[in-house]
Design a protein around this motif. Sequence first.
Motif, short mmCIF file in Angstrom:
data_model
loop_
_atom_site.label_atom_id
_atom_site.label_comp_id
_atom_site.label_asym_id
_atom_site.label_seq_id
_atom_site.Cartn_x
_atom_site.Cartn_y
_atom_site.Cartn_z
N LEU A 92 0.88 -1.17 0.00
CA LEU A 92 0.00 0.00 0.00
C LEU A 92 0.91 1.22 0.00
N THR A 93 1.07 1.87 -1.15
CA THR A 93 2.08 2.90 -1.29
C THR A 93 1.54 4.14 -2.00
N GLY A 94 2.01 5.30 -1.54
CA GLY A 94 1.74 6.54 -2.25
C GLY A 94 0.28 6.96 -2.28
N ASN A 95 -0.50 6.57 -1.28
CA ASN A 95 -1.91 6.97 -1.21
C ASN A 95 -2.06 8.18 -0.28
N THR A 96 -3.14 8.94 -0.46
CA THR A 96 -3.32 10.16 0.32
C THR A 96 -4.74 10.28 0.88
N ALA A 97 -4.83 10.95 2.03
CA ALA A 97 -6.11 11.34 2.62
C ALA A 97 -6.01 12.82 2.98
N THR A 98 -6.93 13.65 2.46
CA THR A 98 -6.86 15.08 2.70
C THR A 98 -8.24 15.64 3.03
N VAL A 99 -8.24 16.74 3.79
CA VAL A 99 -9.49 17.41 4.15
C VAL A 99 -9.35 18.91 3.93
N THR A 100 -10.48 19.58 3.88
CA THR A 100 -10.51 21.02 3.67
C THR A 100 -9.85 21.75 4.83
N LYS A 101 -9.11 22.75 4.49
CA LYS A 101 -8.37 23.54 5.47
C LYS A 101 -9.30 24.19 6.49
N ASP A 102 -8.87 24.17 7.75
CA ASP A 102 -9.52 24.88 8.86
C ASP A 102 -10.97 24.50 9.07
N THR A 103 -11.29 23.21 8.82
CA THR A 103 -12.64 22.72 9.12
C THR A 103 -12.64 21.77 10.32
N GLN A 104 -11.49 21.64 10.99
CA GLN A 104 -11.35 20.72 12.13
C GLN A 104 -11.79 19.31 11.74
N SER A 105 -11.46 18.93 10.51
CA SER A 105 -11.86 17.63 9.98
C SER A 105 -10.74 16.61 10.13
N PHE A 106 -11.06 15.34 9.81
CA PHE A 106 -10.18 14.21 10.07
C PHE A 106 -9.71 13.58 8.76
N ALA A 107 -8.39 13.51 8.60
CA ALA A 107 -7.79 12.75 7.50
C ALA A 107 -7.03 11.60 8.14
N PHE A 108 -7.49 10.37 7.92
CA PHE A 108 -6.85 9.27 8.64
C PHE A 108 -6.79 8.00 7.81
N GLY A 109 -5.77 7.19 8.17
CA GLY A 109 -5.59 5.93 7.47
C GLY A 109 -5.29 6.10 6.00
N ALA A 110 -4.26 6.90 5.66
CA ALA A 110 -3.95 7.09 4.24
C ALA A 110 -3.62 5.77 3.55
N GLY A 111 -3.12 4.80 4.32
CA GLY A 111 -2.91 3.46 3.78
C GLY A 111 -4.12 2.58 4.01
N LEU A 112 -4.42 2.30 5.29
CA LEU A 112 -5.53 1.41 5.64
C LEU A 112 -6.17 1.88 6.93
N ILE A 113 -7.51 1.94 6.94
CA ILE A 113 -8.26 2.16 8.16
C ILE A 113 -9.20 0.98 8.33
N SER A 114 -9.20 0.39 9.54
CA SER A 114 -10.05 -0.78 9.78
C SER A 114 -11.10 -0.47 10.82
N PHE A 115 -12.35 -0.85 10.46
CA PHE A 115 -13.48 -0.73 11.37
C PHE A 115 -14.09 -2.10 11.65
#
Length: 462
Positions: free
Chosen positions: A222-245
């Motif tokens: 799992l390489t070179g992936n991204t997670a981004t959010v809008t600036k100054d919205t106190q938002s969450f960018a997480f698990g750019a590779g893998l997030i497990s629920f």
Amino acid sequence: MSRRHVSAVLGLVAGALVAVPAPAAHAAAVQVRCSVPDLIAAIGAANGSPGPDTLQLARGCTYKLTAPDPESPGNGLPVITSEITIDGRGATIRRDERGHKVPKFRILLVGPTGDLTLTRTTISGGFATDCPAFPDPPGLACGGGISNTGRMSVTRSKISGNTSKSDVFAQGGGIDSPGTATVSESEVTGNQVVYSGSDLGGGAAGGAIVNDGPLTLTASRLTGNTATVTKDTQSFAFGAGLISFAETTVKDTVISDNRSFAPGGFARAALSNGIPEPGRLTVTGGAVTDNTSDAPHGFAQGGGIANNALMTVSDVKISANRAIAKNGTARGGGVRMGPIGTLDLTDSQITGNTVEAPGGTAQGGGIDNPDGGMLTAKRNKVLRNTATAKDGTAQGGGLFHAGGAEGLGTTTLEENAIQHNRAGDGGGIFKGSGVLTLNGDVVRANQPNNCSPTGTVPGCTD
């Protein structure tokens, strides 16, 4: 996966042996020419036929999708509703982005009754516009390349350059799997998940993969992936590779060069875990390396791994990860524990990770357990990690520990080597509160000191 069963009957009729019927043969593989209409027709026919079907794609062909499926406009191909094997033989199925008039759609959806085996195939250019497993609230986007709500096995394939983007919540840039899935000997690379909204508290999760159902990930990258959010919205960018629920097993897999970016928000690690009990994320072998969580004026929480549930990590190289938060708070360059996390960390290398917070607070260059989590670490090497914060506070180059608001957090160390780490204070270990114990650990050659404050870590000397 469904199977045919043929019963054998042996009897005598008029003194003669009755022949046992031979098992019914599987249908021959369907050869799919290098033609999108032929591929669509082949999937439709396979969905409508009884039993499993195998589609062999044209070797080296690129199937360029220019329009969504009329019956499922969120997808480029018909929904997989039966047991189908797609043997790509090196072929690519791609949404053709060259024309500005090409609409946005993911490549594949495995429906609840579907069972897809995908092998030797590249899936690219998909763009999620809906969330099949979670249609409410509207506006969610899930699974830019593939959304799996049934059963799926991906082998020796590549999922690349796909996007999940939403102004509500986005997840699974490459793969979103609320169903049952295995991924082996495959590469999930260059995918992105984006929260583009302006409301506070939005989220982008799983640049490569989001797992909401049982998942086994083996011998993959799992390489070179991204997670981004809008600036100054106190938002969450997480698990750019893998997030497990949901229950997840990761074996001999490399998670590297992924990036979570949340200016004024929360950027969380490349490998993130939030599985409700009693599920567990188990990681064995492989590496989590060269990943970045960046949250200027916000909170960077774990560069490599972030855990706020049940997790086991053994024989993993966790190295050169970064948690960066200019004028903010950066914690856990290698590993970050959340307030309800429980982690068993054994026989691993936590080396060369950094937390950087110019003008802010940097804690736990290697490992961070600040909010009440329960960490048990045995026979690990915690080496050459750093916590830096020019004009700010930098504590715990190797390990930062605090008990959380109620002081209940525990860190139990046994036979670890914590050496050559560096911070403003507590180069090896900084203890804020809670319970931290050593048992046969080597804590030495850290700068400017081994443990701080003086006397708070029994058995640690400068």
